[in-house]
Design a protein around this motif. Sequence first.
Motif, PDB file in Angstrom:
ATOM      1  N   ALA A 306       0.829  -1.203   0.000  1.00  0.00           N
ATOM      2  CA  ALA A 306       0.000   0.000   0.000  1.00  0.00           C
ATOM      3  C   ALA A 306       0.865   1.255   0.000  1.00  0.00           C
ATOM      4  CB  ALA A 306      -0.931  -0.011   1.209  1.00  0.00           C
ATOM      5  N   GLU A 307       1.960   1.250   0.792  1.00  0.00           N
ATOM      6  CA  GLU A 307       2.852   2.411   0.854  1.00  0.00           C
ATOM      7  C   GLU A 307       3.473   2.706  -0.497  1.00  0.00           C
ATOM      8  OE1 GLU A 307       4.336   1.587   5.473  1.00  0.00           O
ATOM      9  OE2 GLU A 307       5.472   0.827   3.749  1.00  0.00           O
ATOM     10  N   ALA A 308       3.922   1.655  -1.183  1.00  0.00           N
ATOM     11  CA  ALA A 308       4.576   1.847  -2.478  1.00  0.00           C
ATOM     12  C   ALA A 308       3.621   2.482  -3.484  1.00  0.00           C
ATOM     13  CB  ALA A 308       5.102   0.512  -2.998  1.00  0.00           C
ATOM     14  N   LYS A 309       2.410   1.945  -3.552  1.00  0.00           N
ATOM     15  CA  LYS A 309       1.438   2.498  -4.499  1.00  0.00           C
ATOM     16  C   LYS A 309       1.098   3.944  -4.150  1.00  0.00           C
ATOM     17  CE  LYS A 309      -2.883   1.528  -6.888  1.00  0.00           C
ATOM     18  NZ  LYS A 309      -3.240   2.964  -6.975  1.00  0.00           N
ATOM     19  N   GLU A 310       0.970   4.226  -2.858  1.00  0.00           N
ATOM     20  CA  GLU A 310       0.648   5.584  -2.445  1.00  0.00           C
ATOM     21  C   GLU A 310       1.758   6.560  -2.825  1.00  0.00           C
ATOM     22  OE1 GLU A 310      -0.325   8.082   1.698  1.00  0.00           O
ATOM     23  OE2 GLU A 310      -0.045   5.911   1.748  1.00  0.00           O
ATOM     24  N   MET A 311       3.028   6.165  -2.620  1.00  0.00           N
ATOM     25  CA  MET A 311       4.145   7.046  -2.957  1.00  0.00           C
ATOM     26  C   MET A 311       4.257   7.250  -4.461  1.00  0.00           C
ATOM     27  SD  MET A 311       7.200   6.227  -0.202  1.00  0.00           S
ATOM     28  CE  MET A 311       7.041   4.447  -0.118  1.00  0.00           C
ATOM     29  N   ILE A 312       4.062   6.185  -5.236  1.00  0.00           N
ATOM     30  CA  ILE A 312       4.119   6.304  -6.696  1.00  0.00           C
ATOM     31  C   ILE A 312       3.032   7.246  -7.196  1.00  0.00           C
ATOM     32  CG2 ILE A 312       3.772   5.053  -8.859  1.00  0.00           C
ATOM     33  CD1 ILE A 312       5.155   2.639  -7.431  1.00  0.00           C
TER      34      ILE A 312
END
Length: 326
Positions: A306-312
Amino acid sequence: MTTFRLSTFALAGAIVAGTAAFVTPAAAQDYPADDITIVVPRAPGGGSDNIIRILQEPLSEKLGVPVVIDNRPDPSAVVGTELVSRAEPDGYTLYLSDNAFYQNPAIIKDLPYDPVNDFVGVTRLARSPVVLVIHPDVPAKNTRELVEYAKANPGQLTFSHGGIGASTHLAGIQFNIAAGTDITPVAYASSGPALNAVLGGHVQMHMGGISSSGPQIEAGGVRAIGLTGSKEHPALPGVPTLEADGLPGVTITSVWGILAPAGTPLEVRTVVADAVREVMNMPDVAEKLSNAGYQPVASTPEEHDAEAKEMIDYWLNVAKETDLSQ
């Protein structure tokens, strides 16, 4: 703005992901049974390499197998990333991510991998502010004096950073925007070589990590001007934030994580994430991380997905309003 290719690798990843449920229990029970390679897309001496080397030995002991570090540096952190995107999703090839992984989709068109669909999360390792340092010959002792000097000498100053898409790159862009200056960025394969460029007088400024810059700040090789973010850091006592020194808007922080090729079973990723969390909680390791400026996070695989998608997504939205390709 950014397009991704649909490749046979992505299709294969989808097939593997679909069959992972059938092999997961056995894979998790036997894992790990061989060396685990962690690909680092940066050169030795920078923040990405430094953090995994702090963790390498205790993580090997915790997992019971050697953890091998494979540096695959390039100025955009693309070569190592593509390599891992094509690796077998068995947990034996992992990827040490930094800001470039999450920000490159907003900067580089037609990446040779899809950061959302070609990777799955293992854990978010840590975060840390970026520190702005200058060569001792630059006649500035604080942010205000540096901005005044840069404006009086337009186009004459350069700042080195640890690679396209790195937090150190974006911090420099934010500085130029916030200060209204025209300081030229110079990319290196990691913060280590970028710091050496300042020490050698090849550039005047450096946006870098605490782990690499801290010893040279203490030795007097460079002068620390300020930190990104809103808080001072205990590893650099007395160094103010750029915001507190009169320059709001330079907010980016460095982040690091571990990812795996798409299709790597959740149970396998959880084995690594749990081991990382236990290692980071060891008093001697926690002290080393703190002294080097790292603030541990140690999220779960699901949380880091979830963090990765949010940052991208965040940086893709930023890129709609701001040119990040400087």
